[in-house]
Design a protein around this motif. Structure first.
Motif, short mmCIF file in Angstrom:
data_model
loop_
_atom_site.label_atom_id
_atom_site.label_comp_id
_atom_site.label_asym_id
_atom_site.label_seq_id
_atom_site.Cartn_x
_atom_site.Cartn_y
_atom_site.Cartn_z
N ALA A 1 0.79 -1.23 0.00
CA ALA A 1 0.00 0.00 0.00
C ALA A 1 0.83 1.28 0.00
N HIS A 2 2.01 1.25 -0.60
CA HIS A 2 2.83 2.46 -0.72
C HIS A 2 2.91 2.94 -2.17
N GLY A 3 2.20 2.27 -3.07
CA GLY A 3 2.19 2.68 -4.47
C GLY A 3 3.41 2.27 -5.26
N ASP A 4 4.21 1.35 -4.72
CA ASP A 4 5.44 0.94 -5.40
C ASP A 4 5.21 -0.06 -6.53
N ASN A 5 4.08 -0.73 -6.57
CA ASN A 5 3.88 -1.77 -7.58
C ASN A 5 4.02 -1.23 -9.00
N ALA A 6 3.35 -0.14 -9.31
CA ALA A 6 3.43 0.44 -10.65
C ALA A 6 4.85 0.93 -10.93
N ARG A 7 5.48 1.49 -9.92
CA ARG A 7 6.86 2.01 -10.10
C ARG A 7 7.84 0.86 -10.36
N VAL A 8 7.68 -0.25 -9.66
CA VAL A 8 8.55 -1.42 -9.87
C VAL A 8 8.39 -1.93 -11.30
N LEU A 9 7.14 -2.11 -11.73
CA LEU A 9 6.89 -2.59 -13.09
C LEU A 9 7.49 -1.65 -14.13
N ALA A 10 7.29 -0.36 -13.97
CA ALA A 10 7.81 0.62 -14.92
C ALA A 10 9.34 0.60 -14.95
N ALA A 11 9.97 0.52 -13.78
CA ALA A 11 11.44 0.52 -13.72
C ALA A 11 12.02 -0.72 -14.38
N LEU A 12 11.42 -1.88 -14.14
CA LEU A 12 11.92 -3.11 -14.75
C LEU A 12 11.72 -3.08 -16.25
N ASP A 13 10.58 -2.57 -16.70
CA ASP A 13 10.31 -2.48 -18.12
C ASP A 13 11.28 -1.50 -18.79
N ALA A 14 11.45 -0.34 -18.20
CA ALA A 14 12.34 0.69 -18.77
C ALA A 14 13.78 0.20 -18.82
N GLY A 15 14.20 -0.54 -17.82
CA GLY A 15 15.57 -1.03 -17.76
C GLY A 15 15.80 -2.29 -18.56
N ALA A 16 14.72 -2.89 -19.08
CA ALA A 16 14.82 -4.14 -19.85
C ALA A 16 15.60 -5.19 -19.07
N LEU A 17 15.34 -5.30 -17.77
CA LEU A 17 16.07 -6.24 -16.92
C LEU A 17 15.54 -7.67 -17.00
N LEU A 18 14.31 -7.84 -17.44
CA LEU A 18 13.73 -9.17 -17.52
C LEU A 18 14.14 -9.81 -18.84
N ALA A 19 14.77 -10.98 -18.76
CA ALA A 19 15.17 -11.70 -19.97
C ALA A 19 13.92 -11.98 -20.82
N ALA A 20 14.13 -12.24 -22.09
CA ALA A 20 13.01 -12.45 -23.02
C ALA A 20 12.01 -13.48 -22.53
N ASP A 21 12.49 -14.55 -21.94
CA ASP A 21 11.59 -15.59 -21.43
C ASP A 21 11.52 -15.56 -19.90
N GLY A 22 11.90 -14.41 -19.31
CA GLY A 22 11.94 -14.27 -17.86
C GLY A 22 10.57 -14.07 -17.24
N LEU A 23 10.54 -14.10 -15.93
CA LEU A 23 9.31 -13.97 -15.18
C LEU A 23 9.55 -13.06 -13.98
N LEU A 24 8.62 -12.13 -13.77
CA LEU A 24 8.62 -11.27 -12.59
C LEU A 24 7.57 -11.78 -11.63
N VAL A 25 7.96 -11.98 -10.38
CA VAL A 25 7.05 -12.40 -9.32
C VAL A 25 6.92 -11.23 -8.36
N LEU A 26 5.76 -10.58 -8.38
CA LEU A 26 5.51 -9.39 -7.57
C LEU A 26 4.54 -9.74 -6.45
N GLU A 27 4.99 -9.51 -5.20
CA GLU A 27 4.10 -9.73 -4.05
C GLU A 27 3.50 -8.40 -3.66
N GLN A 28 2.19 -8.39 -3.47
CA GLN A 28 1.49 -7.18 -3.06
C GLN A 28 0.40 -7.53 -2.06
N GLY A 29 -0.16 -6.52 -1.44
CA GLY A 29 -1.27 -6.75 -0.53
C GLY A 29 -2.47 -7.29 -1.28
#
Length: 184
Positions: free
Chosen positions: A122-150
């Motif tokens: 509940a701090h609003g970081d979920n959208a920021r995390v997704l945007a940062a990872l997408d902008a940085g192209a850190l996820l490999a082509a067949d990679g997976l992001l596991v995001l834990e949220q409330g």
């Protein structure tokens, strides 16, 4: 809290005092790794808001090749837990702002097969995390992001090239899996 299986099975992890860190419950971690299956083996792992390091260390215990663990406040605990599990040689522990570290990893051209992110609820970081990872192209082509949220937080279906592929609720937590959309 302990490592569930693999080379460090049963090793108890140190947790920070107080309620500033909310470690992923053993039951939830077990469910996550059950869903990931063989994808963990030989994976390059990034753990953001790592806290105790339980997610990255569990991945390493199960055969991941290397992990980068990032947290602004728990550097000493991450180092201690990496030593306890005898996984320190495979662990790159970074202290500092998660978003600054994501930018640095992107500048270095790093990519990861698995990214775990467990920002404060509940701090609003979920959208920021997704945007940062997408902008940085850190996820490999067949990679997976596991995001834990409330469990009560809004689910983000898509952010840039990342799309929600699966979600499950475990008590007060919701686990969302994201992958890159296939470009045609």
């Amino acid at each position: 809290m302990r490592i569930i299986t693999g080379s460090a099975r049963g090793t108890r992890l140190k947790a920070p005092a107080g309620d500033g860190t909310r470690p992923t419950a053993d039951r939830t971690r077990e469910a996550i790794f059950s869903m990931l299956g063989a994808r963990v083996y030989d994976a390059r792992v990034l753990d953001l808001f790592a806290g105790t390091g339980a997610l990255a260390l569990e991945a390493l215990s199960r055969g991941a090749a290397h992990a980068v663990l990032v947290d602004a406040a728990t550097h000493a605990i991450l180092a201690e837990n990496a030593r306890r599990t005898k996984l320190a040689a495979q662990s790159d522990i970074r202290r500092g702002d998660v978003y600054g570290q994501v930018a640095a990893l992107a500048r270095d051209g790093r990519t990861f097969d698995l990214v775990f992110a467990d920002p404060p609820y509940a701090h609003g970081d979920n959208a920021r995390v997704l945007a940062a990872l997408d902008a940085g192209a850190l996820l490999a082509a067949d990679g997976l992001l596991v995001l834990e949220q409330g469990a009560g937080e809004e689910i983000i279906e898509r952010s840039g090239s990342l799309s929600l592929v699966r979600e499950r609720r475990y008590g007060a937590a919701r686990i969302c899996f994201y992958a890159q959309e296939v470009q045609e």
